[in-house]
Write a protein that holds these residues in place. Structure first.
Motif, short mmCIF file in Angstrom:
data_model
loop_
_atom_site.label_atom_id
_atom_site.label_comp_id
_atom_site.label_asym_id
_atom_site.label_seq_id
_atom_site.Cartn_x
_atom_site.Cartn_y
_atom_site.Cartn_z
N ILE A 127 0.86 -1.17 0.00
CA ILE A 127 0.00 0.00 0.00
C ILE A 127 0.90 1.23 0.00
O ILE A 127 2.03 1.17 0.51
N LEU A 166 1.16 5.49 0.81
CA LEU A 166 0.58 6.66 1.46
C LEU A 166 1.18 7.93 0.87
O LEU A 166 2.41 8.05 0.78
N ILE A 222 -3.53 5.65 -0.69
CA ILE A 222 -4.29 6.52 0.20
C ILE A 222 -3.66 7.90 0.14
O ILE A 222 -2.46 8.05 0.36
N ALA A 263 -3.98 2.21 7.32
CA ALA A 263 -3.31 1.60 6.17
C ALA A 263 -2.63 0.29 6.55
O ALA A 263 -2.70 -0.70 5.80
#
Length: 399
Positions: A225, A227, A252, A353
């Motif tokens: 993931i 950020l 995100i 997250a």
């Protein structure tokens, strides 16, 4: 950083020891104190799992996880799935691309009026910046975390680097710039823990390459993931988000940072937009004082291309909106005392997250993040206040 493919022959113990003895250096001379933990590039597996996160429209993550150790638990204790001792070496990392600041704290009774000079009770300088905050949060939660950013070759840069290393963050992609000061912020901390902040971009906003090096983007491609925040140029965020989308890596975007509209191109590559209610109002030019007003503002975000919006509401908790699904509300987990709210939003976003990439349900992610934020506001400073995983679990188990 060299990525080992599945076909490559495993390294011997001697070779591994030799690698660990190497000093890892990056463009500007920053080095990590130790070699990064190994994580295995399984592009097919990563792509499959990340696609499931991207396409999810209800509150449950897919049953296919990055690591069997993190499958959602059906046991009586709902947080036993957040294991303390499970190996994360094979987990695709959390990659944070963003800002790193030296936060200059001044503790005051009230904000000065125009033309007025007041005295601060105390003052100190601590490492911060939304990107660094979120990276350290991931590191302290015992998840493999890389930070891609820039600092100056100055005392503030050294302070920031040491704080990131102390938080367990891998700095292979952190650059040190000559003749450009590190970013810094003046944090005016008022009674009750509320704060007002003035940011000086410095290295966070200067001298980024027009096109990011392929070696920097490689870690993005194999992330679990990514950020992003808005304390670095939008052009950098767009490059990273586009690469992540093409690699089926969820992104995100924390809406905090530059007080300017978010480029539609950037939003088109974002999977979850995470503003607070003030940022949501500014981005949509709509009121956000009530839940109904917030819901209408979120609908405008849907029209901009974002399908999920995680709204942070301070002492009113948080809400995760997903287009076509019922919103999921999460109240705050009350803190015994409120010392400093600086970094609470970053803690919440990064904790969410981490839980998400570990395969938790949306409700579990929100609750885990609420617990982390509750611990954060009980300590002064941003990075110093980031809780470790055990502290978060202890709080959850005590409720």
């Amino acid at each position: 950083m060299t990525h080992q493919s599945q076909q490559e022959k495993p390294t011997t113990k001697e070779e591994e020891k030799a690698k660990q003895n190497l000093t890892l250096k990056k463009k500007g001379g920053i080095s990590t104190l130790s070699a990064p933990k190994h994580w295995h590039n399984h592009p097919t597996l990563a792509s499959q799992n990340n696609s499931r996160i991207l396409n999810q429209t209800n509150d449950k993550i897919s049953s296919v996880q990055f690591n069997p150790a993190f499958r959602s638990s059906r046991k009586e204790n709902p947080f036993s799935c957040f294991a303390l001792d499970a190996s994360r070496e094979s987990m695709p990392p959390l990659v944070v691309v963003g800002s790193a600041n030296a936060d200059i704290y001044v503790e005051i009774d009230r904000l000065p009026k125009e033309g007025e000079t007041i005295s601060a009770k105390t003052g100190q300088t601590l490492a911060g910046g939304k990107g660094a905050n979120q990276a350290v949060c991931g590191g302290k939660l015992a998840y493999p975390t890389y930070f891609l950013g820039q600092v100056g070759d100055d005392a503030h840069g050294k302070l920031i680097t040491e704080a990131l290393e102390g938080g367990g963050v891998f700095l292979d992609y952190l650059s040190r710039l000559d003749d450009v000061p590190s970013g810094h912020a003046v944090v005016m901390l008022q009674a009750g823990g509320q704060n007002s902040i003035i940011i000086v971009g410095g290295a966070n906003m200067a001298c980024w390459p027009e096109t990011l090096p392929e070696e920097d983007l490689e870690v993005v491609k194999y992330a679990g993931i990514v950020l992003l925040q808005r304390e670095i140029p939008d052009s950098v965020n767009i490059q990273v988000a586009k690469v992540a989308r093409n690699a089926h890596v969820p992104v995100i975007l924390d809406a905090g940072g530059v007080d300017a509209p978010i480029p539609i191109e950037l939003l088109s590559f974002v999977d979850i937009l995470s503003p607070n209610e003030t940022e949501l109002a500014r981005l949509t030019n709509m009121p956000t004082e009530t839940f109904e007003q917030i819901s209408q503002a979120v609908k405008k975000c849907y029209k901009m291309g974002v399908k999920q919006v995680l709204v942070k509401l301070g002492d009113k908790g948080s809400v995760l909106f997903t287009e076509g699904a019922e919103p999921i509300k999460q109240p705050i987990i009350s803190a015994s005392k409120v010392i400093d709210t600086t970094g609470a939003g970053d803690t919440f976003t990064a904790s969410f997250a981490v839980a998400l990439v570990e395969g938790k349900s949306r409700k579990e992610c929100l609750r885990f993040a609420a617990a982390a934020a509750s611990l954060c506001i009980q300590v002064k400073g941003a990075i110093p206040s980031m809780p470790d995983r055990k502290s978060v679990l202890d709080l959850l188990h005590s409720l």
